[in-house]
Structures are given as C-alpha cells and as structure tokens.
Design an enzyme around this catalytic site. Structure first.
Site, mmCIF file in Angstrom:
data_model
loop_
_atom_site.group_PDB
_atom_site.id
_atom_site.type_symbol
_atom_site.label_atom_id
_atom_site.label_comp_id
_atom_site.label_asym_id
_atom_site.label_seq_id
_atom_site.Cartn_x
_atom_site.Cartn_y
_atom_site.Cartn_z
ATOM 1 N N HIS A 68 0.842 -1.203 0.000
ATOM 2 C CA HIS A 68 0.000 0.000 0.000
ATOM 3 C C HIS A 68 0.884 1.263 0.000
ATOM 4 O O HIS A 68 0.701 2.163 -0.819
ATOM 5 C CB HIS A 68 -0.901 -0.054 1.248
ATOM 6 C CG HIS A 68 -1.743 1.155 1.483
ATOM 7 N ND1 HIS A 68 -3.115 1.121 1.467
ATOM 8 C CD2 HIS A 68 -1.430 2.446 1.759
ATOM 9 C CE1 HIS A 68 -3.599 2.327 1.718
ATOM 10 N NE2 HIS A 68 -2.586 3.156 1.903
ATOM 11 N N GLU A 69 1.881 1.294 0.893
ATOM 12 C CA GLU A 69 2.760 2.460 0.990
ATOM 13 C C GLU A 69 3.662 2.578 -0.238
ATOM 14 O O GLU A 69 3.946 3.682 -0.693
ATOM 15 C CB GLU A 69 3.619 2.389 2.256
ATOM 16 C CG GLU A 69 2.830 2.460 3.555
ATOM 17 C CD GLU A 69 1.931 3.688 3.663
ATOM 18 O OE1 GLU A 69 2.308 4.751 3.109
ATOM 19 O OE2 GLU A 69 0.865 3.593 4.272
HETATM 20 ZN ZN LIG Z 1 -2.389 5.156 2.289
#
Ligand SMILES: [Zn+2]
Length: 373
Positions: A68-69
């Site tokens: 996600h990051e």
């Molecule tokens: Zn995020």
C-alpha cells in the site's frame, strides 16, 4: 515516529524501516490470529499449525501494508515528488514524502494509489478464498482473513480525515476547485481534526460500554490522527509566515577565509572568540576546500588543538550541504528538518557567500511570531 527504527533494506531506491512500536502490533496480530481467531474457526488443526499459519498470515498482512505504501511512493516519484523512506509502525505504514505534491491531479492519483492497491490485494486474496472455499485448508484461512483485512484497510484509509488517504483525496478536490493549496490544506486538516475527535469520542464510548481494549485502540488512532493533522496545520502556518522571505535575509555573510595550515587553537583564540563569527571557509591554493564549524571544533579534545590543522577537521567542500541565496526560507526549514542538519552553506556559482544556521532561522521565526509580522 522519529528515533528508534530498524533499517530493513531498499526497494526501488526507497529505504524500508521498522519502528520499534511495530513489534507491538506484530505480536498482537499474530497472537490474536494464532491464539483466538484460527482455533475458534478451525478447531481440527494441529496446535503448532495455528502459530505457523498465524505468523505467515501476520507477515503477509504487513507485506500488504508495505505494498500500500509502496504504491503511494511510486506514484509520488512518478509525479516528481521524492520519497526517502517508508516506515512501518504501530498504526500501519507511512511514506516519508519530503515535499508537498506539485499538482492537485498528482496528489489525487498519489492518494488513491494506496487504497486501490489494498482493494486489488483484497480481490486477489478473495479469488484465492473463492477457489479454496469449503476445504477448511490453511490456504483458505489465510486467504479469507487477508481478503477481509485488505478490504478494511482500503475502506479505513478512504475516510476523509487528513492525513488519511481519503483526507488527501478531499484536499486534492478542494485544491482543484479553488486553485489554492493552502486553503485546501486548511479545510482538509480542519476536517481531519474533526474526524480524529470523532474517533476519540467513539473510543471513549466503547470504553464505557465495557470494550476496554477496542475503545483504547480506537481512541489512540484518533489521538494519532489529531496529532498528525495538527502538525500539518502548524507546518502550514510556519510556511505562511516564511512565505516570500529568502535565505539572503538571514544568512551570516561574514565569513573569514582561513589558511589550511592554521592550527585549531589559533583559530579559536585569534578569530573565533574575538569576533564571535561561526563561518570559517578553509582556503588552499586560492580555492575554498571546506568549512570549519564550532561543532567540528567541539569534537577535537582541547589538548590537541595546538597540534591539529584546520584542514584536518574541516567538512570537505563536496560534503557541504548548500543552498542558493534566493531560495525560500520555508524550503530551508523543510530541508533542515528532513535532512537533520543544523546549517546550510550559501553558495552562488563557485562563490561561498555565507551560511544559514538553524538557530538563526528559529530565532527569526520566534521574532516574527512575537511581533506578529
Ligand atoms: Zn495510504
């Protein structure tokens, strides 16, 4: 999130770090999977299996957070905003993005990249869950939990409270409509603090309803969000105060060039103490080779001062962090914070003009604050 982190390595040029607080959440997740959730849902498994599968599932979960990051970071880099590192900590992950995004469109795409990645992962684990359904296998257990948790990650992050991704999406939209990033940030951080306050209230409500652990957790997330939006707001206020002001206004321009073979005790007694100057470029062969600072002198034991040449303790020219005289002070503040340096050397072409020190900058900010200008 400053201070105690463990470096894991680099992915696509981005440093991956673990904050020590991460271990708390890692143990909690593994324990709740292996000690509670899996034994409750799959009572027939051998005892060891709960822990092995629990551990693998927890690791895949943090892999999902990292993905996600990374998605945020890669899009950010694509839009020309550098990302130095990603830190996983107790409340999830955070990409360290050193500047504000340059366009509303960039911010929008960047903010959406994370939740979309979580949705994609939820879909992939969902497919795996679908094909293994009815088997009660380890794979089914892993897939069904990860599908659910990635979906929750996507939904939670889309809550429109800055600095959550949803808050960034909201800011990008206000920015696009108004054409004003500062106004958009002001509104988005205001809404962020409201959402954070809502979390804290919900947490307190849960505590009174008897769900102590859940309530504390929700309240802590609220407290963290409130801190993050408040500090973004404070940074913005500082930037407003510094807007339009340049390095040349506060730099120390009195730099006395000194020869490379000067001894440190002579520098201290003849130049530093009598003049109070802090900027001493070391010259050799008509060219500046480096810079001696008070900090560097402090690192040499006093009894060695008469035997130490200044060029032995100078910061070499190629290691000096430099800045241009017409650069904005807000950029300087960001760089000092981001790179953790106390001074930047002001250069123009080959000329060394002076230096700008952190305490001078902080003093300038404090003065302007006191005078209200
Ligand atoms: Zn995020």
């Amino acid at each position: 999130m400053t201070g105690n982190t463990l470096r894991l390595g680099r992915i696509l040029g981005i440093e991956i770090k673990l904050d020590y607080s991460w271990f708390v959440i890692f143990v909690l997740v593994t324990w709740s999977l292996a000690g509670q959730l899996f034994p409750g849902s799959y009572p027939a498994w051998p005892r060891m299996a709960y822990w092995v599968v629990g551990l693998i599932t927890a690791l895949l979960f943090f892999g999902s957070v990292l993905a996600h990051e990374l998605a945020h970071s890669l899009v950010s880099q694509r839009y020309g905003v550098p990302v130095t590192d990603i830190t996983l900590f107790i409340f999830g992950g955070a990409a360290h993005i050193s500047e504000e995004p340059k366009t509303a469109r960039g911010e929008l795409v960047m903010a959406l990249a994370g939740p979309l990645t979580s949705l994609l992962l939820a879909g992939l684990f969902g497919v795996l869950w679908f094909v293994t359904r009815g088997t009660g296998s380890y794979l089914y257990a892993v897939a069904s939990w990860l599908a659910g948790i990635n979906l929750s990650l996507a939904v939670f992050n889309l809550i429109p409270g800055f600095p959550l991704d949803g808050g960034r999406v909201f800011r990008a939209i206000v920015w696009a409509i108004s054409g004003n990033l500062r106004l958009a940030t002001r509104i988005a951080t205001g809404l962020g603090r409201l959402v954070a306050f809502g979390f804290i209230m919900a947490g307190v409500g849960q505590i009174f309803a008897g769900n102590l652990a859940n309530g504390l957790w929700i309240a802590f997330i609220g407290w963290f969000l409130e801190n993050a939006s408040a500090s973004t707001y404070r940074r913005l206020a500082l930037h407003d105060m510094l807007a339009g002001h340049k390095v040349s206004e506060i730099m120390t321009a009195e730099c006395a060039h000194i020869p490379a073979d000067l001894m440190v005790d002579a520098l201290v007694n003849d130049l530093l103490l009598p003049t109070g100057r802090r900027c001493f470029p070391v010259e050799d062969g008509g060219r500046v080779q480096g810079l001696v600072t008070v900090h560097r002198i402090q690192q040499v034991p006093r009894e060695q001062w008469p035997r130490t040449r200044v060029d032995q303790i100078m910061i070499p020219r190629d290691q000096l962090k430099t800045v241009q005289p017409d650069e904005e002070l807000s950029t300087v503040l960001d760089r000092m914070t981001g790179e953790d340096v106390n001074q930047l050397i002001v250069v123009q072409g080959d000329d060394l003009l002076g230096l700008v020190a952190r305490d001078r900058l902080l003093n300038y900010i404090q003065m302007r604050g006191e005078l209200g200008v």
